[in-house]
Design an enzyme around this catalytic site. Structure first.
Site, PDB file in Angstrom:
ATOM      1  N   PRO A  76     136.600  20.121 -19.336  1.00 53.55           N
ATOM      2  CA  PRO A  76     135.402  20.971 -19.388  1.00 53.55           C
ATOM      3  C   PRO A  76     135.699  22.278 -20.126  1.00 53.55           C
ATOM      4  O   PRO A  76     136.688  22.941 -19.829  1.00 53.55           O
ATOM      5  CB  PRO A  76     135.080  21.240 -17.923  1.00 53.55           C
ATOM      6  CG  PRO A  76     136.035  20.467 -17.117  1.00 53.55           C
ATOM      7  CD  PRO A  76     137.114  19.950 -17.993  1.00 53.55           C
ATOM      8  N   GLU A  77     134.872  22.610 -21.084  1.00 58.61           N
ATOM      9  CA  GLU A  77     135.021  23.884 -21.776  1.00 58.61           C
ATOM     10  C   GLU A  77     133.901  24.817 -21.317  1.00 58.61           C
ATOM     11  O   GLU A  77     133.088  24.448 -20.472  1.00 58.61           O
ATOM     12  CB  GLU A  77     134.984  23.644 -23.289  1.00 58.61           C
ATOM     13  CG  GLU A  77     136.185  22.806 -23.741  1.00 58.61           C
ATOM     14  CD  GLU A  77     136.685  23.178 -25.131  1.00 58.61           C
ATOM     15  OE1 GLU A  77     136.680  24.367 -25.485  1.00 58.61           O
ATOM     16  OE2 GLU A  77     137.068  22.261 -25.875  1.00 58.61           O
TER      17      GLU A  77
END
Ligand SMILES: [Zn+2]
Length: 271
Positions: A2-3
């Site tokens: 996840p960014e």
């Protein structure tokens, strides 16, 4: 992994619904990256005031302190009123009067940490060295250029380090550099003021686009049991090695840069 956009979309998926809810109980699964830092009973009876984001951390402010949540490599959060019993990859359940917040994290690099206050030593250790928020008002083009001037490493490495601006991970750094026409290997200190301004705008644009796009796939993403994971950006260079550039048709090149894959167009991105 996840960014920042995925973390922001996660925040948007439950922030309004959990605000004002009272914590009824915590159920912990296997150990996560860091321990909770308090007896779970201490949180019972506290009210969740709001959910903020700082870099890739979600901050749940409560009447007694705050919970810092990081999704690690493979984590996802779900918030629902009718969740099934926790599965083997569900390592944190927080039951509230509005529903249950669940962290699903097969690789367990994620974490939930309690701190009595944001300036507490424990919270500062996690949040202290983060740069400015790329989508916030403090991310300023002139200050960005000034910060680049004193860094002798490659621009992509500088972005990934997160000391100037947070949350620009591998995908978004590659895309922003393409949008700004800057080769990822250029020394940060060499970047002129106009090029820095273009990169500044590109970072904001690529992240804002991803958040907007993520909003449309929110339902999938926020499902605690969902396998679909993270939404796909329509990448122009990332993971497109050998495919034609969308601007000039030259094949996109890839290289290793600090143990990460970097993608760029040799025509569109100047050294
Ligand atoms: Zn090109």
């Amino acid at each position: 992994m996840p960014e920042l956009p995925e973390v922001e979309v996660t925040r948007l998926s439950f922030a309004d619904r959990i605000a004002g809810a009272t914590i009824l109980g915590l159920q912990m699964g296997k150990p996560l990256r860091w321990p909770l830092g308090c007896d779970p009973v201490q949180l019972v009876g506290q009210t969740v005031l709001r959910v903020r984001r700082r870099g890739k951390y979600l901050l749940l402010d409560t009447t007694g302190g705050l919970l810092l949540i990081h999704l690690g490599m493979s984590g996802s959060l779900g918030f629902a009123t009718n969740l099934p019993a926790p599965g083997k990859h569900d390592h944190f359940d927080m039951r509230t009067t509005a529903g249950c917040l669940r962290l699903h994290d097969p690789r367990r690099f994620g974490a939930v940490v309690y701190a009595p206050a944001e300036d507490d030593t424990g919270a500062r250790k996690l949040l202290g060295r983060l740069g400015v928020e790329p989508l916030g008002p403090d991310f300023d083009a002139v200050a960005f250029h000034a910060a680049l001037q004193v860094r002798q490493t490659a621009i992509k490495q500088v972005l990934l380090a997160g000391e100037i601006v947070v949350g620009v991970g591998n995908i978004y750094a590659s895309e922003a550099l393409f949008m700004a026409g800057i080769r990822p290997t250029v020394r940060a200190a060499k970047i002129s003021k106009p090029r820095a301004a273009r990169l500044h705008a590109a970072i904001r644009e690529v992240l804002a686009q991803a958040v907007a796009k993520g909003g449309s796939t929110l339902k999938d993403f926020s499902n605690a049991q969902g396998e679909s994971g993270y939404f796909q950006l329509e990448a122009r260079v990332y993971d497109r090695a050998g495919l034609p550039c969308t601007v000039c048709s030259a094949p996109i090149r890839s290289m290793r840069q600090g143990q990460r894959s970097t993608f760029f167009c040799v025509n569109c991105q100047k050294p």
